[in-house]
Design a protein around this motif. Structure first.
Motif, PDB file in Angstrom:
ATOM      1  N   LEU A  24       0.891  -1.184  -0.037  1.00 53.04           N
ATOM      2  CA  LEU A  24      -0.011  -0.017   0.153  1.00 53.04           C
ATOM      3  C   LEU A  24       0.958   1.279  -0.119  1.00 53.04           C
ATOM      4  O   LEU A  24       1.906   1.203   0.578  1.00 53.04           O
ATOM      5  N   ASP A  25       0.311   2.132  -0.681  1.00 54.75           N
ATOM      6  CA  ASP A  25       1.081   3.453  -0.356  1.00 54.75           C
ATOM      7  C   ASP A  25       0.122   4.762  -0.221  1.00 54.75           C
ATOM      8  O   ASP A  25      -1.084   4.627  -0.642  1.00 54.75           O
ATOM      9  N   ALA A  26       0.671   5.758   0.482  1.00 55.10           N
ATOM     10  CA  ALA A  26      -0.141   6.924   0.840  1.00 55.10           C
ATOM     11  C   ALA A  26       0.959   8.009   0.315  1.00 55.10           C
ATOM     12  O   ALA A  26       1.987   8.174   0.701  1.00 55.10           O
ATOM     13  N   ARG A  27       0.461   8.560  -0.633  1.00 55.52           N
ATOM     14  CA  ARG A  27       1.322   9.764  -1.343  1.00 55.52           C
ATOM     15  C   ARG A  27       1.582  10.804  -0.313  1.00 55.52           C
ATOM     16  O   ARG A  27       0.637  11.143   0.308  1.00 55.52           O
ATOM     17  N   GLY A  28       2.642  11.888  -0.500  1.00 56.92           N
ATOM     18  CA  GLY A  28       2.723  13.220   0.302  1.00 56.92           C
ATOM     19  C   GLY A  28       1.564  13.656   0.232  1.00 56.92           C
ATOM     20  O   GLY A  28       1.134  14.136  -0.813  1.00 56.92           O
ATOM     21  N   GLY A  29       0.892  13.885   1.390  1.00 54.22           N
ATOM     22  CA  GLY A  29      -0.126  15.019   1.478  1.00 54.22           C
ATOM     23  C   GLY A  29      -1.505  14.553   1.226  1.00 54.22           C
ATOM     24  O   GLY A  29      -2.310  15.223   1.202  1.00 54.22           O
ATOM     25  N   GLU A  30      -1.520  12.860   0.892  1.00 50.98           N
ATOM     26  CA  GLU A  30      -2.642  12.623   0.352  1.00 50.98           C
ATOM     27  C   GLU A  30      -3.438  11.830   1.680  1.00 50.98           C
ATOM     28  O   GLU A  30      -2.801  11.752   2.711  1.00 50.98           O
ATOM     29  N   TRP A  31      -4.687  11.957   1.748  1.00 49.38           N
ATOM     30  CA  TRP A  31      -5.509  11.365   2.850  1.00 49.38           C
ATOM     31  C   TRP A  31      -6.005   9.878   1.989  1.00 49.38           C
ATOM     32  O   TRP A  31      -6.724  10.001   1.204  1.00 49.38           O
ATOM     33  N   LEU A  32      -5.397   8.854   2.507  1.00 50.15           N
ATOM     34  CA  LEU A  32      -5.869   7.370   1.799  1.00 50.15           C
ATOM     35  C   LEU A  32      -6.617   6.755   3.133  1.00 50.15           C
ATOM     36  O   LEU A  32      -6.550   6.798   4.473  1.00 50.15           O
ATOM     37  N   ALA A  33      -8.229   6.183   2.493  1.00 53.98           N
ATOM     38  CA  ALA A  33      -8.917   5.391   3.305  1.00 53.98           C
ATOM     39  C   ALA A  33      -8.375   3.947   3.250  1.00 53.98           C
ATOM     40  O   ALA A  33      -8.064   3.538   2.228  1.00 53.98           O
ATOM     41  N   ALA A 184      -1.164  20.422   5.440  1.00 55.16           N
ATOM     42  CA  ALA A 184      -0.490  19.573   4.496  1.00 55.16           C
ATOM     43  C   ALA A 184       0.136  18.317   5.146  1.00 55.16           C
ATOM     44  O   ALA A 184       0.940  18.463   5.829  1.00 55.16           O
ATOM     45  N   ARG A 185      -0.584  17.384   4.943  1.00 51.11           N
ATOM     46  CA  ARG A 185       0.029  16.104   5.757  1.00 51.11           C
ATOM     47  C   ARG A 185      -0.458  15.038   5.369  1.00 51.11           C
ATOM     48  O   ARG A 185      -1.528  14.917   4.910  1.00 51.11           O
ATOM     49  N   THR A 186       0.179  13.704   5.399  1.00 50.69           N
ATOM     50  CA  THR A 186       0.124  12.374   5.125  1.00 50.69           C
ATOM     51  C   THR A 186      -0.873  11.746   6.047  1.00 50.69           C
ATOM     52  O   THR A 186      -0.561  11.724   7.107  1.00 50.69           O
ATOM     53  N   VAL A 187      -2.043  11.271   5.640  1.00 53.47           N
ATOM     54  CA  VAL A 187      -3.025  10.639   6.632  1.00 53.47           C
ATOM     55  C   VAL A 187      -3.573   9.306   6.204  1.00 53.47           C
ATOM     56  O   VAL A 187      -3.879   9.171   4.857  1.00 53.47           O
ATOM     57  N   VAL A 188      -3.587   8.269   6.982  1.00 52.49           N
ATOM     58  CA  VAL A 188      -4.204   7.141   6.682  1.00 52.49           C
ATOM     59  C   VAL A 188      -5.495   6.951   7.618  1.00 52.49           C
ATOM     60  O   VAL A 188      -4.905   6.855   8.826  1.00 52.49           O
ATOM     61  N   LEU A 189      -6.590   6.864   7.083  1.00 54.95           N
ATOM     62  CA  LEU A 189      -7.765   6.647   7.835  1.00 54.95           C
ATOM     63  C   LEU A 189      -8.491   5.437   7.755  1.00 54.95           C
ATOM     64  O   LEU A 189      -8.633   5.145   6.487  1.00 54.95           O
ATOM     65  N   LEU A 190      -8.335   4.641   8.679  1.00 55.84           N
ATOM     66  CA  LEU A 190      -9.053   3.216   8.625  1.00 55.84           C
ATOM     67  C   LEU A 190     -10.379   3.223   9.096  1.00 55.84           C
ATOM     68  O   LEU A 190     -10.624   3.766  10.220  1.00 55.84           O
ATOM     69  N   THR A 191     -11.460   2.715   8.348  1.00 56.67           N
ATOM     70  CA  THR A 191     -12.637   2.582   8.982  1.00 56.67           C
ATOM     71  C   THR A 191     -13.410   1.597   8.432  1.00 56.67           C
ATOM     72  O   THR A 191     -13.096   1.050   7.314  1.00 56.67           O
ATOM     73  N   HIS A 192     -14.695   1.333   8.890  1.00 54.47           N
ATOM     74  CA  HIS A 192     -15.635   0.343   8.268  1.00 54.47           C
ATOM     75  C   HIS A 192     -16.846   1.466   7.827  1.00 54.47           C
ATOM     76  O   HIS A 192     -17.820   0.930   7.201  1.00 54.47           O
ATOM     77  N   ALA A 197     -14.966   7.744   4.990  1.00 57.43           N
ATOM     78  CA  ALA A 197     -13.937   7.323   3.989  1.00 57.43           C
ATOM     79  C   ALA A 197     -14.305   8.258   2.441  1.00 57.43           C
ATOM     80  O   ALA A 197     -13.325   8.857   2.050  1.00 57.43           O
ATOM     81  N   LEU A 198     -15.589   8.135   2.051  1.00 57.95           N
ATOM     82  CA  LEU A 198     -15.928   9.190   0.875  1.00 57.95           C
ATOM     83  C   LEU A 198     -15.916  10.594   1.241  1.00 57.95           C
ATOM     84  O   LEU A 198     -15.563  11.291   0.514  1.00 57.95           O
ATOM     85  N   ALA A 199     -16.079  11.040   2.597  1.00 52.47           N
ATOM     86  CA  ALA A 199     -16.154  12.594   2.793  1.00 52.47           C
ATOM     87  C   ALA A 199     -14.690  13.060   2.972  1.00 52.47           C
ATOM     88  O   ALA A 199     -14.604  14.177   2.910  1.00 52.47           O
ATOM     89  N   LEU A 200     -13.737  12.069   3.412  1.00 57.06           N
ATOM     90  CA  LEU A 200     -12.705  12.758   3.888  1.00 57.06           C
ATOM     91  C   LEU A 200     -11.284  12.254   3.309  1.00 57.06           C
ATOM     92  O   LEU A 200     -10.334  12.727   3.507  1.00 57.06           O
ATOM     93  N   THR A 201     -11.323  11.245   2.133  1.00 63.10           N
ATOM     94  CA  THR A 201     -10.182  10.891   1.701  1.00 63.10           C
ATOM     95  C   THR A 201     -10.080  10.982   0.138  1.00 63.10           C
ATOM     96  O   THR A 201     -11.146  11.198  -0.612  1.00 63.10           O
ATOM     97  N   ASP A 202      -8.890  11.105  -0.593  1.00 58.19           N
ATOM     98  CA  ASP A 202      -8.684  11.099  -1.785  1.00 58.19           C
ATOM     99  C   ASP A 202      -8.762   9.628  -2.542  1.00 58.19           C
ATOM    100  O   ASP A 202      -9.156   9.614  -3.826  1.00 58.19           O
ATOM    101  N   ARG A 203      -8.234   8.456  -1.822  1.00 56.15           N
ATOM    102  CA  ARG A 203      -8.267   7.604  -2.705  1.00 56.15           C
ATOM    103  C   ARG A 203      -8.582   6.304  -1.590  1.00 56.15           C
ATOM    104  O   ARG A 203      -8.452   6.844   0.064  1.00 56.15           O
ATOM    105  N   LEU A 204      -9.204   5.269  -2.034  1.00 53.62           N
ATOM    106  CA  LEU A 204      -9.696   4.272  -1.075  1.00 53.62           C
ATOM    107  C   LEU A 204      -8.729   2.859  -1.292  1.00 53.62           C
ATOM    108  O   LEU A 204      -8.618   2.511  -2.549  1.00 53.62           O
ATOM    109  N   ALA A 205      -8.492   2.141  -0.131  1.00 55.28           N
ATOM    110  CA  ALA A 205      -8.033   0.859  -0.228  1.00 55.28           C
ATOM    111  C   ALA A 205      -9.036  -0.103   0.401  1.00 55.28           C
ATOM    112  O   ALA A 205      -9.274   0.163   1.649  1.00 55.28           O
TER     113      ALA A 205
END
Ligand code: ADP
Ligand code: ADP
Length: 225
Positions: A24-33, A184-192, A197-205
């Motif tokens: 998995l990768d989260a790019r610099g500054g990205e919010w990844l769910a 501006a910060r890289t964030v990984v948000l884990l959720t069910h 996920a849809l409201a807060l992130t750029d990409r979903l895993a």
């Protein structure tokens, strides 16, 4: 802004592979769910990234730095964990300052950082209150202040709205949305919760049974043939 890269992570408990070959990768500054049902392995993945557990196999990099060789406290990662984690006998300001105190940050600097962190979440007014005097939304805000107080390279949000009273979830989601816009910060948000996920992130895993089964922008994940 730092990039997080996980390669081939495996973590087993007895027979269960809680995390099973996750890359998995989260790019610099990205919010990844990381979105998946309870039991998918999200919390285990979060604990591996912050260093509360060691993987059986695989590697975690922040930019070019292999993070396994770094002690958890030295990784500079912020974690908003699933459960409540404030010390009941300390004020909110003392709770937010607690980790920095352990790391030997000088008092004046701690005070400044605590003030900034409380201010950025809009809870300066409760600095001197104890967690037990507050509702779950205010406590969650305090926990978020603590997670960002030392300006972490990477912020992990594990089920950020999960245990909140349902009436308080939209307000806290709005706090996170503001944080996303303002810093501006890289964030990984884990959720069910798909709506978080849809409201807060750029990409979903999408994660299920320990594996990442799909990665993409929301429209790719939800509208692919
Ligand atoms: P999620 O956060 O997506 O709900 P978890 O990472 O908590 O998933 O759990 C993934 C799987 O690993 C589940 O089957 C869970 O029972 C198991 N598991 C997690 N932590 C432990 C542990 N400390 N000991 C044994 N099994 C665990
Ligand atoms: P000590 O670190 O000696 O326990 P204090 O009890 O004064 O000192 O404060 C604990 C921590 O919380 C310190 O790091 C201090 O900077 C911070 N702090 C206390 N009250 C506030 C406040 N109202 N606003 C911001 N920071 C505070």
């Amino acid at each position: 802004m730092s990039r997080l890269l996980c390669e081939g992570l495996v973590k087993r408990y007895d027979r269960v592979a809680a995390v099973d070959e996750v890359s998995l990768d989260a790019r610099g500054g990205e919010w990844l769910a990381v979105l998946g049902p309870p039991g998918a392995g999200k919390s285990t993945l979060a604990r591996l990234i912050v260093g509360l557990e060691s993987p059986d196999r695989g590697e975690i990099f922040l930019d070019d730095r292999l993070v396994q060789s770094t002690r958890p406290v030295d990784r500079g990662f912020g974690l908003l964990s699933q459960g409540e984690a404030l010390w009941p006998h300390l004020s909110i300001a003392e709770n937010v300052a607690y980790g920095m105190k352990g790391r030997g940050v000088p008092r004046k600097e701690r005070r400044k950082k605590v003030e900034e962190a409380l201010g950025s979440i809009g809870i300066e007014a409760i600095a001197d209150r104890k967690p037990g005097d507050l509702d779950d939304l205010q406590r969650r805000r305090a926990e978020l202040s603590r997670a960002i107080v030392d300006d972490p390279d990477l912020l992990i949000l594990d089920e950020p709205t999960g245990l909140l009273d349902p009436r308080n979830r939209p307000a806290f989601r709005e706090d996170l949305r503001r944080l996303r816009v303002e810093s501006a910060r890289t964030v990984v948000l884990l959720t069910h919760h798909r709506d978080d996920a849809l409201a807060l992130t750029d990409r979903l895993a999408i994660m299920d049974l320990g594996k990442v089964v799909q990665v993409g922008a929301p429209v790719e994940v939800y509208e692919a043939p």
